[in-house]
Design a protein around this motif. Structure first.
Motif, PDB file in Angstrom:
ATOM      1  N   ARG A 109      31.063  64.945 -25.034  1.00 47.81           N
ATOM      2  CA  ARG A 109      32.362  65.391 -24.692  1.00 47.81           C
ATOM      3  C   ARG A 109      32.286  65.937 -23.463  1.00 47.81           C
ATOM      4  N   GLY A 110      32.643  64.884 -22.318  1.00 48.79           N
ATOM      5  CA  GLY A 110      31.965  65.781 -20.853  1.00 48.79           C
ATOM      6  C   GLY A 110      32.536  67.159 -20.165  1.00 48.79           C
ATOM      7  N   VAL A 111      31.594  68.255 -20.206  1.00 47.21           N
ATOM      8  CA  VAL A 111      31.791  69.312 -19.591  1.00 47.21           C
ATOM      9  C   VAL A 111      32.084  69.645 -18.292  1.00 47.21           C
ATOM     10  N   LEU A 112      32.789  70.169 -17.531  1.00 46.66           N
ATOM     11  CA  LEU A 112      32.986  70.872 -16.435  1.00 46.66           C
ATOM     12  C   LEU A 112      32.329  71.828 -16.182  1.00 46.66           C
ATOM     13  N   LEU A 113      31.350  72.567 -15.401  1.00 42.08           N
ATOM     14  CA  LEU A 113      30.704  73.747 -15.211  1.00 42.08           C
ATOM     15  C   LEU A 113      31.020  74.869 -14.814  1.00 42.08           C
ATOM     16  N   ASN A 114      32.141  75.231 -14.219  1.00 43.34           N
ATOM     17  CA  ASN A 114      33.024  75.960 -13.590  1.00 43.34           C
ATOM     18  C   ASN A 114      32.481  77.249 -12.605  1.00 43.34           C
ATOM     19  N   SER A 115      32.301  77.257 -11.566  1.00 44.36           N
ATOM     20  CA  SER A 115      31.668  79.078 -10.936  1.00 44.36           C
ATOM     21  C   SER A 115      32.867  79.281 -10.750  1.00 44.36           C
ATOM     22  N   THR A 116      32.292  81.316 -11.031  1.00 49.55           N
ATOM     23  CA  THR A 116      34.264  81.548  -9.844  1.00 49.55           C
ATOM     24  C   THR A 116      34.556  81.221  -9.033  1.00 49.55           C
ATOM     25  N   ALA A 152      28.813  67.914 -16.742  1.00 51.51           N
ATOM     26  CA  ALA A 152      27.301  68.371 -17.607  1.00 51.51           C
ATOM     27  C   ALA A 152      27.735  67.507 -19.028  1.00 51.51           C
ATOM     28  N   THR A 153      27.084  67.118 -19.599  1.00 44.87           N
ATOM     29  CA  THR A 153      27.293  66.194 -21.024  1.00 44.87           C
ATOM     30  C   THR A 153      27.248  67.369 -22.009  1.00 44.87           C
ATOM     31  N   GLY A 154      27.741  67.495 -23.179  1.00 47.58           N
ATOM     32  CA  GLY A 154      28.214  68.074 -24.510  1.00 47.58           C
ATOM     33  C   GLY A 154      28.249  67.073 -24.769  1.00 47.58           C
ATOM     34  N   LEU A 155      27.293  68.079 -26.464  1.00 51.35           N
ATOM     35  CA  LEU A 155      27.386  66.700 -27.510  1.00 51.35           C
ATOM     36  C   LEU A 155      27.202  68.107 -28.749  1.00 51.35           C
ATOM     37  N   ILE A 156      28.251  67.927 -29.328  1.00 56.57           N
ATOM     38  CA  ILE A 156      28.624  68.908 -30.641  1.00 56.57           C
ATOM     39  C   ILE A 156      28.524  68.300 -31.633  1.00 56.57           C
ATOM     40  N   CYS A 157      27.275  68.664 -32.400  1.00 57.51           N
ATOM     41  CA  CYS A 157      26.644  68.194 -33.279  1.00 57.51           C
ATOM     42  C   CYS A 157      27.630  67.928 -34.470  1.00 57.51           C
ATOM     43  N   TRP A 158      27.552  66.814 -34.777  1.00 54.92           N
ATOM     44  CA  TRP A 158      28.827  66.025 -36.108  1.00 54.92           C
ATOM     45  C   TRP A 158      29.196  67.204 -37.778  1.00 54.92           C
ATOM     46  N   ARG A 159      27.437  67.766 -38.241  1.00 53.64           N
ATOM     47  CA  ARG A 159      27.393  67.965 -38.993  1.00 53.64           C
ATOM     48  C   ARG A 159      28.091  70.320 -39.066  1.00 53.64           C
ATOM     49  N   CYS A 160      27.537  70.811 -38.198  1.00 52.39           N
ATOM     50  CA  CYS A 160      27.479  71.803 -38.133  1.00 52.39           C
ATOM     51  C   CYS A 160      28.437  72.692 -36.686  1.00 52.39           C
ATOM     52  N   GLY A 161      28.645  71.608 -36.222  1.00 53.78           N
ATOM     53  CA  GLY A 161      29.736  71.867 -34.588  1.00 53.78           C
ATOM     54  C   GLY A 161      29.104  72.596 -33.590  1.00 53.78           C
ATOM     55  N   TYR A 162      27.663  72.973 -33.522  1.00 57.23           N
ATOM     56  CA  TYR A 162      27.005  73.620 -32.283  1.00 57.23           C
ATOM     57  C   TYR A 162      27.181  73.319 -31.064  1.00 57.23           C
ATOM     58  N   VAL A 163      27.296  73.714 -29.649  1.00 57.14           N
ATOM     59  CA  VAL A 163      27.256  72.009 -28.751  1.00 57.14           C
ATOM     60  C   VAL A 163      26.114  72.633 -28.202  1.00 57.14           C
TER      61      VAL A 163
END
Length: 75
Positions: A28-35, A49-60
């Motif tokens: 999943r693509g992730v936007l690293l927003n700043s205030t 950023a590139t987000g990789l979500i673990c298929w097994r446990c869901g950790y990002v």
């Protein structure tokens, strides 16, 4: 999960989950927003950023390294 699983590598190193050591991810693509950028209505210009979500446990896992390679995997 709707998307297909992927495997990922960074150079010669195959990535595994830091929590469960799984090697299948959902990307999943992730936007690293700043205030400051949000305040000025320029959030679209923040870093991605590139987000990789673990298929097994869901950790990002987040990667800003553009050299990361994704490969389609059969579950």
């Amino acid at each position: 999960m709707a998307s297909k699983p992927v495997r990922a590598s960074l150079g010669e190193v195959w990535l595994t989950c830091q929590i469960c050591r799984g090697d299948l991810f959902r990307e999943r693509g992730v936007l690293l927003n700043s205030t400051g950028m949000e305040f000025m209505k320029l959030a679209w210009a923040d870093e991605n950023a590139t987000g990789l979500i673990c298929w097994r446990c869901g950790y990002v896992h987040l990667f800003v390294n553009k050299d990361i390679k994704l490969y389609r995997a059969d579950k």
